[in-house]
Design an enzyme around this catalytic site. Structure first.
Site, mmCIF file in Angstrom:
data_model
loop_
_atom_site.group_PDB
_atom_site.id
_atom_site.type_symbol
_atom_site.label_atom_id
_atom_site.label_comp_id
_atom_site.label_asym_id
_atom_site.label_seq_id
_atom_site.Cartn_x
_atom_site.Cartn_y
_atom_site.Cartn_z
ATOM 1 C CE LYS A 123 -6.919 1.776 4.134
ATOM 2 N NZ LYS A 123 -5.629 2.213 4.704
ATOM 3 C CB CYS A 154 -3.883 -1.336 4.748
ATOM 4 S SG CYS A 154 -2.900 -1.170 6.254
ATOM 5 C CD GLU A 188 -2.403 1.370 2.753
ATOM 6 O OE1 GLU A 188 -3.442 2.052 2.840
ATOM 7 O OE2 GLU A 188 -1.877 0.785 3.731
#
Length: 524
Positions: A348, A382, A273
């Site tokens: 995300k 993440c 990321e």
């Protein structure tokens, strides 16, 4: 929340790479390519190509890129005989008409392979050889034989014999554009053929006699004692952040890892990321929110770089994640660069307090399951892996592998990602690959220190890796870990595992509902 509208068109960076069977409509393009590749040799006539397609259409393969023919391969089937005149190209290929093709033959004989000069270095010959190998496996063909050119020999013909030149190529002293690629594709040298193709001046008429054995071949009447497998090779990068002077130095560091993945024939390569925050090391020092938006201005160069690398090195690349501005909002977006040239993306969804505070990142609209040439996959950036609902939704849509690019500053943050990733494997019978950054970026706020231990994780059962760890890097060392996962084993585990979490859900007590911000629709 409305659907984000891109300020750039991803399609401008996509390439459409298609491997397919040859058609007679390809003839003019093939002739042009043959003249460019083999200027000293007479190109196929239309009658020869028509005959090849009539006798063995499956054996005639081409690759087109953005609608342009860029590579081709021609072959036929024969029954292997020791006294067959393998040394005589005109006889073995029937002067290009392949009327001697034997549909039940046990040997695939390659009569030509070529790649357009403008597209060399993209490993297109490997794709053609892989297609030939797959043809051998699907039709239970015992072996492949080729008479290979040695076009680099004319440069050394006055100082050594052809056999000496071949020895030098095999021991890596010399590079030959054809023989080096064939050895890399699993062929073994069986002999040298003089006067194979006298018009081939670059090879001085010589050719190598090369053989590839199909290890999956089963002789008639014999039963195959082999368990079915569906292997997928994953590479997970542990990327060291260091100051760079410009975008090209960043590209060089990324290119190295993709080159490694290509050499190891990885199906997927996962970057961490926001590893593109490395670019902040040469950008003007700004407050974090503005610095992130300045970084987003490099999106076109980032897309062009990884789209090119995915095609060139024949590897599907999850390009970590990168800041993108859409509708004046800042998003953290993971891009999947397909090795056939396509591009997909996953926003995300869950934004950490630190991302909101320092950069002003907004959450994306929903979870995507992306179809690839190795089956459906999902990307969770993440923090997203720490929310089990996302993986449940993704697996319900068919995902078998979850890729988690992460970026954590200390071991506590890393262990949150790692622990939750391992849990998703058990809960949903999937593989999870995680990749993070290590190293330091001094004076880059909220991107200055990093902690990582990249890995490929598996379900926990007797048929999988011990402790559910397929492969694991040492902490905070720049490297790449490579591991083969078996999708067939995954299917069996879901049906016959010691525990069957997916099948044993109490849907009478609880049920997951998806609501997408893009449309406002929900599904239960």
């Amino acid at each position: 929340m409305s659907t984000p509208t891109p300020d750039f068109d991803v399609s401008n960076f996509e390439r459409e790479l298609i491997l397919r069977n040859m058609r007679i409509e390809d003839y003019d393009s093939m002739v042009a390519m043959q003249k460019a590749c083999f200027p000293d040799m007479q190109p196929w006539t239309k009658e020869q190509v028509e005959s090849q397609l009539a006798h063995f259409p499956e054996g005639q393969i081409v690759i087109e890129c953005d609608g342009k023919l860029v590579a081709s391969s021609s072959s036929l089937l024969l029954h292997y005989e020791d006294d067959l005149e393998w040394h005589d190209y005109k006889k073995i290929a029937d002067i290009g008409f392949i009327r001697n093709h034997q549909p039940t033959g046990d040997t695939l004989y390659g009569i030509e392979i070529m790649v357009h000069s403008d597209f060399r270095g993209m490993r297109l010959s490997r794709r053609l050889y892989d297609a030939r190998k797959e043809l051998c496996r699907s039709r239970n063909i015992e072996q492949m034989i080729v008479g290979g050119r040695i076009p680099g020999y004319h440069l050394h013909a006055e100082e050594m014999k052809a056999s000496e030149y071949i020895d030098r190529v095999i021991d890596k002293t010399f590079f030959d554009p054809v023989l080096t690629a064939q050895i890399a594709n699993g062929f073994s040298l069986q002999g040298l053929i003089p006067n194979y193709l006298p018009t081939d001046l670059q090879s001085c008429g010589y050719a190598t006699f090369l053989e590839w054995k199909n290890l999956d071949y089963v002789s008639a009447g014999k039963r195959r004692f082999r368990r079915t497998v569906r292997p997928v090779r994953i590479g997970s990068v542990q990327y060291q952040m260091r100051a760079v002077k410009d975008f090209e130095e960043f590209a060089q560091q990324a290119r190295y890892f993709v080159d490694v993945a290509g050499d190891y024939k990885c199906d997927f390569l996962l970057f961490p990321e926001l590893f593109t925050t490395q670019l902040l090391s040469f950008l003007p020092n700004e407050r974090p929110g503005q610095a992130a938006r300045t970084l987003a201005e490099y999106t076109p160069q980032y897309l062009e770089l990884f789209s090119h690398l995915a095609v060139k090195f024949d590897t599907n690349i999850i390009g970590g994640s990168h800041f993108v501005v859409e509708d004046e909002k800042l998003y953290n977006v993971a891009f999947l660069f397909h090795r056939d040239g396509g591009i997909d993306k996953q926003y995300k969804l869950h934004i950490t307090p630190s991302e909101r505070k320092w950069w002003g990142v907004a959450g994306g609209p929903g979870i995507e399951v992306i179809q690839t040439d190795c089956g459906p996959i999902c990307i969770q950036v993440c923090y997203d892996i720490e929310f089990p609902e996302l993986s449940r939704l993704a697996v319900e849509k068919g995902a078998q592998i979850i890729f988690v690019p992460f970026n954590t500053d200390n071991r506590h943050g890393y262990m949150r990602v790692r622990t939750c990733a391992a849990a998703r494997c058990v809960e949903n019978h999937v593989y999870v690959a995680i990749a993070g950054c290590t190293g330091n970026l001094p004076f880059c706020e909220n991107a200055d220190i990093h902690y990582a231990q990249s890995a490929v994780l598996t379900p926990l059962d007797v048929t999988f890796a011990r402790e559910g760890i397929g492969a694991e890097a040492n902490p905070n060392i720049e490297t790449v870990v490579i591991y083969d996962v078996d999708l067939e084993l995954l299917r069996r585990h879901r049906e016959q595992g010691s525990v069957q979490n997916w099948n044993d859900r109490r849907l009478d007590l609880y049920r997951l509902t998806e609501t997408r911000a893009a449309s406002g629709e929900s599904r239960s």
